[in-house]
Design an enzyme around this catalytic site. Structure first.
Site, mmCIF file in Angstrom:
data_model
loop_
_atom_site.group_PDB
_atom_site.id
_atom_site.type_symbol
_atom_site.label_atom_id
_atom_site.label_comp_id
_atom_site.label_asym_id
_atom_site.label_seq_id
_atom_site.Cartn_x
_atom_site.Cartn_y
_atom_site.Cartn_z
ATOM 1 N N LYS A 298 39.300 20.669 -43.193
ATOM 2 C CA LYS A 298 38.279 19.365 -43.226
ATOM 3 C C LYS A 298 39.097 18.122 -42.935
ATOM 4 O O LYS A 298 39.897 18.082 -43.926
ATOM 5 C CB LYS A 298 37.319 19.242 -44.246
ATOM 6 C CG LYS A 298 36.413 20.508 -44.373
ATOM 7 C CD LYS A 298 35.107 20.337 -43.305
ATOM 8 C CE LYS A 298 34.172 19.353 -43.847
ATOM 9 N NZ LYS A 298 32.994 19.861 -44.032
ATOM 10 N N ASP B 113 31.045 19.467 -34.948
ATOM 11 C CA ASP B 113 30.190 19.193 -36.093
ATOM 12 C C ASP B 113 28.614 19.500 -35.551
ATOM 13 O O ASP B 113 28.191 18.528 -34.924
ATOM 14 C CB ASP B 113 30.514 17.764 -36.362
ATOM 15 C CG ASP B 113 30.065 17.425 -37.540
ATOM 16 O OD1 ASP B 113 29.371 18.247 -38.333
ATOM 17 O OD2 ASP B 113 30.097 16.347 -38.218
ATOM 18 N N CYS C 16 14.962 -20.214 -36.962
ATOM 19 C CA CYS C 16 14.118 -21.143 -36.802
ATOM 20 C C CYS C 16 13.407 -21.679 -37.915
ATOM 21 O O CYS C 16 12.547 -22.737 -37.684
ATOM 22 C CB CYS C 16 13.393 -20.842 -35.602
ATOM 23 S SG CYS C 16 12.051 -19.806 -36.013
ATOM 24 N N GLU D 225 40.898 27.018 -34.195
ATOM 25 C CA GLU D 225 39.822 26.268 -33.158
ATOM 26 C C GLU D 225 39.322 24.969 -33.713
ATOM 27 O O GLU D 225 39.475 24.662 -35.021
ATOM 28 C CB GLU D 225 38.473 27.156 -33.396
ATOM 29 C CG GLU D 225 38.726 28.669 -32.770
ATOM 30 C CD GLU D 225 37.469 29.491 -33.105
ATOM 31 O OE1 GLU D 225 36.354 29.180 -33.434
ATOM 32 O OE2 GLU D 225 37.859 30.797 -33.096
ATOM 33 N N CYS E 86 10.939 -19.249 -31.199
ATOM 34 C CA CYS E 86 12.197 -19.200 -31.867
ATOM 35 C C CYS E 86 13.395 -18.995 -30.882
ATOM 36 O O CYS E 86 13.450 -18.343 -30.081
ATOM 37 C CB CYS E 86 11.934 -17.850 -32.775
ATOM 38 S SG CYS E 86 13.672 -17.326 -33.566
ATOM 39 N N CYS F 35 12.335 -17.022 -41.143
ATOM 40 C CA CYS F 35 13.303 -16.715 -40.198
ATOM 41 C C CYS F 35 14.672 -17.580 -40.314
ATOM 42 O O CYS F 35 14.578 -18.665 -40.333
ATOM 43 C CB CYS F 35 12.766 -16.976 -38.513
ATOM 44 S SG CYS F 35 14.002 -16.859 -37.265
ATOM 45 N N LYS G 130 36.686 22.639 -35.235
ATOM 46 C CA LYS G 130 35.285 22.978 -36.209
ATOM 47 C C LYS G 130 34.479 21.751 -35.499
ATOM 48 O O LYS G 130 34.509 20.433 -35.819
ATOM 49 C CB LYS G 130 35.615 22.753 -37.606
ATOM 50 C CG LYS G 130 34.313 22.909 -38.408
ATOM 51 C CD LYS G 130 34.836 22.940 -39.842
ATOM 52 C CE LYS G 130 33.511 23.320 -40.701
ATOM 53 N NZ LYS G 130 32.454 22.503 -40.606
ATOM 54 N N TYR H 288 28.674 25.861 -27.828
ATOM 55 C CA TYR H 288 29.808 26.484 -27.540
ATOM 56 C C TYR H 288 30.105 27.884 -28.368
ATOM 57 O O TYR H 288 29.468 27.960 -29.449
ATOM 58 C CB TYR H 288 30.731 25.684 -28.447
ATOM 59 C CG TYR H 288 31.351 24.515 -27.590
ATOM 60 C CD1 TYR H 288 32.323 24.586 -26.598
ATOM 61 C CD2 TYR H 288 30.502 23.188 -27.550
ATOM 62 C CE1 TYR H 288 32.640 23.377 -25.694
ATOM 63 C CE2 TYR H 288 30.913 22.064 -26.619
ATOM 64 C CZ TYR H 288 31.853 22.169 -25.954
ATOM 65 O OH TYR H 288 32.219 21.032 -25.224
ATOM 66 N N CYS I 271 10.006 -12.479 -36.956
ATOM 67 C CA CYS I 271 9.450 -13.922 -37.037
ATOM 68 C C CYS I 271 8.613 -14.033 -35.977
ATOM 69 O O CYS I 271 8.387 -13.606 -35.074
ATOM 70 C CB CYS I 271 10.856 -14.533 -36.517
ATOM 71 S SG CYS I 271 10.669 -16.409 -36.013
HETATM 72 S S1 IVH Z 1 33.149 30.240 -37.825
HETATM 73 C C1 IVH Z 1 31.915 33.102 -40.841
HETATM 74 N N1 IVH Z 1 34.072 28.608 -36.103
HETATM 75 O O1 IVH Z 1 30.820 25.496 -39.472
HETATM 76 C C2 IVH Z 1 32.567 32.267 -40.050
HETATM 77 N N2 IVH Z 1 32.260 27.926 -37.510
HETATM 78 O O2 IVH Z 1 31.239 25.138 -42.396
HETATM 79 C C3 IVH Z 1 31.486 31.079 -39.905
HETATM 80 N N3 IVH Z 1 31.430 25.592 -37.240
HETATM 81 O O3 IVH Z 1 28.478 27.327 -40.200
HETATM 82 C C4 IVH Z 1 31.495 30.259 -38.601
HETATM 83 N N4 IVH Z 1 33.004 25.178 -35.378
HETATM 84 O O4 IVH Z 1 28.137 25.898 -38.234
HETATM 85 C C5 IVH Z 1 33.094 28.733 -37.110
HETATM 86 N N5 IVH Z 1 35.023 27.172 -34.608
HETATM 87 C C6 IVH Z 1 34.033 27.278 -35.393
HETATM 88 C C7 IVH Z 1 33.038 26.206 -35.940
HETATM 89 C C8 IVH Z 1 32.176 26.579 -36.905
HETATM 90 C C9 IVH Z 1 31.943 24.759 -36.204
HETATM 91 C C10 IVH Z 1 30.428 25.454 -38.370
HETATM 92 C C11 IVH Z 1 29.351 26.417 -38.210
HETATM 93 C C12 IVH Z 1 29.632 27.174 -39.723
HETATM 94 C C13 IVH Z 1 29.896 25.874 -40.431
HETATM 95 C C14 IVH Z 1 30.796 26.319 -41.572
#
Ligand code: IVH
Length: 715
Positions: free
Chosen positions: A362, A161, A460, A157, A480, A457, A159, A272, A475
């Site tokens: 990552k 942010d 000017c 999946e 100006c 500034c 990840k 999500y 300024c």
């Molecule tokens: S699973 C035990 N799935 O990443 C499993 N986490 O670095 C823990 N995160 O705290 C979470 N996308 O906030 C999972 N598809 C995803 C994710 C995800 C983002 C975040 C989540 C977690 C952090 C860990």
């Protein structure tokens, strides 16, 4: 009715005169249909309204799902607003029908002060990371060894942010939203969670049954701030003189913990889901089934996911995700691999705070180390001086970065940065890269030129002053040329007066030619003026003039925004224009009158008054008026005015509203708030520890309300 009553009277009369019992009976018979009609009406209309209300809610929920979860709307925004307005007006007429799960009730409550701490049903863990292919292969090998299997099924999946969040549902209704906190105990942020449109407030029993999810369950997932929302929010912050947030993750995390849910609603957060639990335990034997079930239950589940027992396929998915990263509407910082089979997950268990059965691959941060070659200072339209880092060009995530903002003198001091230093530059969801820190090691020696913030500034030579309590240098020279250039660029920009043909070079040229010495001069530009400039032909000149002429048709709210008043961004300009309906009224309003406008507080009202306290700004408005710009528009004040002509006094501590919020609500409803109780007071709004005002109100027989009573009046 009239005839029925007349008949009844005639019959009664007849009855009295003839004294015949049958007459009375007849009268009753004639009366009854009338009362029956009334009862019948009432009896029937209530369920009818209830049905209408429920049907509307169902429709709205469906369209929210299409729009916010599937990103595939079936109707236009206007049609959606129409449905919502119909529901709102029905609920206003029948307040007893309002339920907490109504789509109108997403923004309401206020999170309790300090947020209640809530233990999680099962710890919310974090993930171990892999930073390259080798580390991922090593993890896969370890899993296979521990499982004693050749092939393992993984779900891959994105990840996201953001920030993880648990949602508790009871009987299909959202009960609580809880932040991760320390993983064991989180914070109850339910009112804020309710504002997120991709979070269902209620899920029908049939839907849950079809999805195989019990009526009481928990979803876990990620709150994110989509990039578009993040950029818009940062723009607004900048206009309001606040510092831009570094990235959407910080923005999401900060937003979900805000005290005022109305603020959160504006942030357009998204959710999500990726886990579903019952009483702290998994429901389904595999993770992929959990995701499918969440999707079937109406949650937003990221569609970018695969199930595979082939690590090469997983690696291709990761590479593909990294390539797509810059084109997604939200930020991702990697890919999560999870063992699909729950029994195997249990066997693999945990190490410290992370499960052995999952890993986060990552991506390399969109950051790079480069040298700070120089610092230049830019002048904005308000005269604000912004230091800009000039960098040795460096490629970050496919984009060449040459400049980064350093915000202000305090930021330079915080970083302790010198010219010649090597710095770490990051590109988050924001368009403007940011210097994160100074890097110092054998390869990256320190620079040796301290940067002194200029006292003048750079454009000017006027005095640059940092006022008490402000972070920025400005300024102070009203004439100006940089201020003029930036003000013009703001004036003509998209979303303001929208004079598309006037880009940076044309603006600079019209200033240099001496034709434009102030904003209003734009409307005096002639065809000949333009033709005299470099690279401007007949066609371009016609186009520019047509756009200038067209801009005169824009509504007052754009003109208010175009003036470039400090703190008056798009939304405030709109609220001001709609509230007052005329530039003249805005120009001449007192602080108090300005603060009657929704969202206008003392800081904004002061900036507006300061702007209009300058004669040259009145002149500017006068010239724009003569040029034919719109200076009036229809007054649209939010909502009806149920408290028009009423005087209220507030005392004690209200459970949810601050005094200021209560005051604003009362004033928005047309009421007046006074400081002391007298015979003229219509209502006393009393909270906890109401003192002498309550005694006085009782003595004077003034009606006393609590917060709920006040909110009832406002409906
Ligand atoms: S699973 C035990 N799935 O990443 C499993 N986490 O670095 C823990 N995160 O705290 C979470 N996308 O906030 C999972 N598809 C995803 C994710 C995800 C983002 C975040 C989540 C977690 C952090 C860990």
């Amino acid at each position: 009715m009239v005839t029925l009553r007349l008949e009844a009277l005639i019959v009664c009369f007849f009855c009295i005169v003839s004294k015949r019992l049958i007459g009375l009976l007849l009268a009753a018979a004639v009366w009854r249909p009338k009362s029956k009609v009334r009862l019948y009406n009432r009896g029937m209309s209530k369920p009818a309204v209830e049905n209408d209300v429920e049907e509307l809610r169902e429709q709205i929920r469906h369209h929210e799902y299409r729009y916010y979860v599937l990103d595939d709307p079936e109707i236009s925004d206007q049609e959606f607003d129409g449905l919502m307005n119909r529901l709102k007006s029905l609920e206003a007429k029948h307040p007893q029908l309002v339920t907490p799960d109504s789509p109108t009730q997403r923004v309401g409550g206020k999170a309790a002060e300090g947020f209640a701490k809530v233990p999680h049903s099962r710890p919310m863990l974090s993930l171990d990371n892999a930073y390259n292919e080798e580390e991922l292969r090593a993890w896969d090998q370890r899993v296979r060894d521990l499982a004693n299997r050749e092939r393992i099924e993984y779900v891959c999946e994105y990840k996201l942010d953001g920030m993880s969040l648990a949602l508790w549902y009871e009987g299909g209704a959202l009960l609580r939203g809880i932040t991760r906190g320390d993983g064991t105990i989180g914070e109850d942020v339910t009112p804020n969670v309710r504002t997120m449109r991709s979070v269902p407030l209620t899920i029908g029993a049939a839907t849950l049954k079809k999805a195989n999810v019990p009526e009481s369950f928990e979803a876990r997932g990620e709150v994110v701030m989509p990039i578009a929302a993040f950029q818009a929010w940062n723009e607004q912050r900048e206009q309001e003189g606040l510092q831009r947030a570094a990235n959407p993750r910080n923005a999401a995390a900060g937003s979900i913990r805000m005290v005022d849910a109305r603020e959160v609603a504006k942030r357009r957060l998204d959710y999500y889901a990726y886990f579903v639990l019952r009483a702290g335990d998994w429901i389904f034997p595999t993770h992929s089934e959990s995701l499918d079930a969440l999707e079937a239950a109406g949650f937003k589940v990221n569609p970018h996911r695969i199930l595979t027992d082939d690590l090469e396929k997983a690696l291709r998915f990761i590479r593909d995700a990294e390539a797509k990263r810059d084109h997604l509407p939200y930020e991702i910082d990697g890919v999560v691999l999870k063992v699909n089979e729950v029994k195997l997950q249990d066997r693999l268990g945990f190490t410290g705070k992370a499960p052995r059965w999952a890993i986060a691959y990552k991506f390399v941060a969109r950051a790079a180390i480069t040298q700070l070659e120089d610092i230049t200072v830019q002048v904005g339209r308000t005269g604000k001086l912004t230091p800009l880092a000039m960098l040795t060009p460096v490629l970050i995530g496919g984009t060449t970065v040459k400049r980064a903002t350093l915000h202000n003198a305090d930021e330079i001091a915080r970083l302790g940065v010198r010219i010649g230093d090597y710095v770490q530059v990051e590109r988050g969801g924001d368009v403007i890269p940011k210097i994160v820190k100074v890097v110092e090691d054998a390869k990256h020696p320190r620079g040796n030129r301290e940067f002194a913030f200029p006292g003048h500034c750079p454009e000017c030579g006027g005095l640059a002053v940092r006022a008490d309590g402000e972070v920025d240098h400005r300024c102070v020279n009203a004439a100006c040329p940089a201020k003029l250039r930036e003000s013009l660029l703001h004036f003509v920009s998209r979303g303001v007066m929208n004079i598309d043909g006037m880009g940076e070079s044309l603006v600079q040229q019209v200033i240099d030619s001496g034709k434009v010495r102030g904003i209003a001069d734009i409307y005096d530009i002639t065809r000949d003026d333009l033709l005299r400039l470099d690279r401007i032909g007949e066609k371009t000149a016609q186009n520019v003039l047509a756009q200038i002429a067209r801009s005169k048709q824009l509504p007052l709210e754009r003109v208010v925004l175009a003036l470039g008043i400090h703190f008056v961004g798009e939304r405030t300009a709109q609220l001001l224009a709609r509230h007052f309906g005329s530039m003249e009224l805005i120009e001449n309003s007192t602080d108090e009158q300005l603060q009657e406008v929704e969202e206008v507080g003392p800081r904004v009202s002061e900036a507006i008054r300061e702007f209009f306290s300058e004669e040259k700004n009145h002149e500017l408005v006068g010239r724009l008026r003569s040029a034919g710009l719109r200076m009036t528009q229809e007054v649209i004040r939010k909502g009806p005015q149920p408290l028009a002509g009423k005087t209220l006094v507030i005392t004690g501590t209200l459970p949810n509203l601050t005094r200021d919020q209560a005051k604003k609500k009362i004033e928005a409803a047309g009421g007046k708030v006074s400081g002391s109780v007298s015979k003229k007071t219509d209502y006393l709004v009393a909270g906890e520890e109401a003192g002498s005002k309550l005694d006085k109100a009782n003595a004077l027989r003034v009606a006393v309300l609590d917060e709920a009573g006040l909110l009832g009046l406002l409906q």
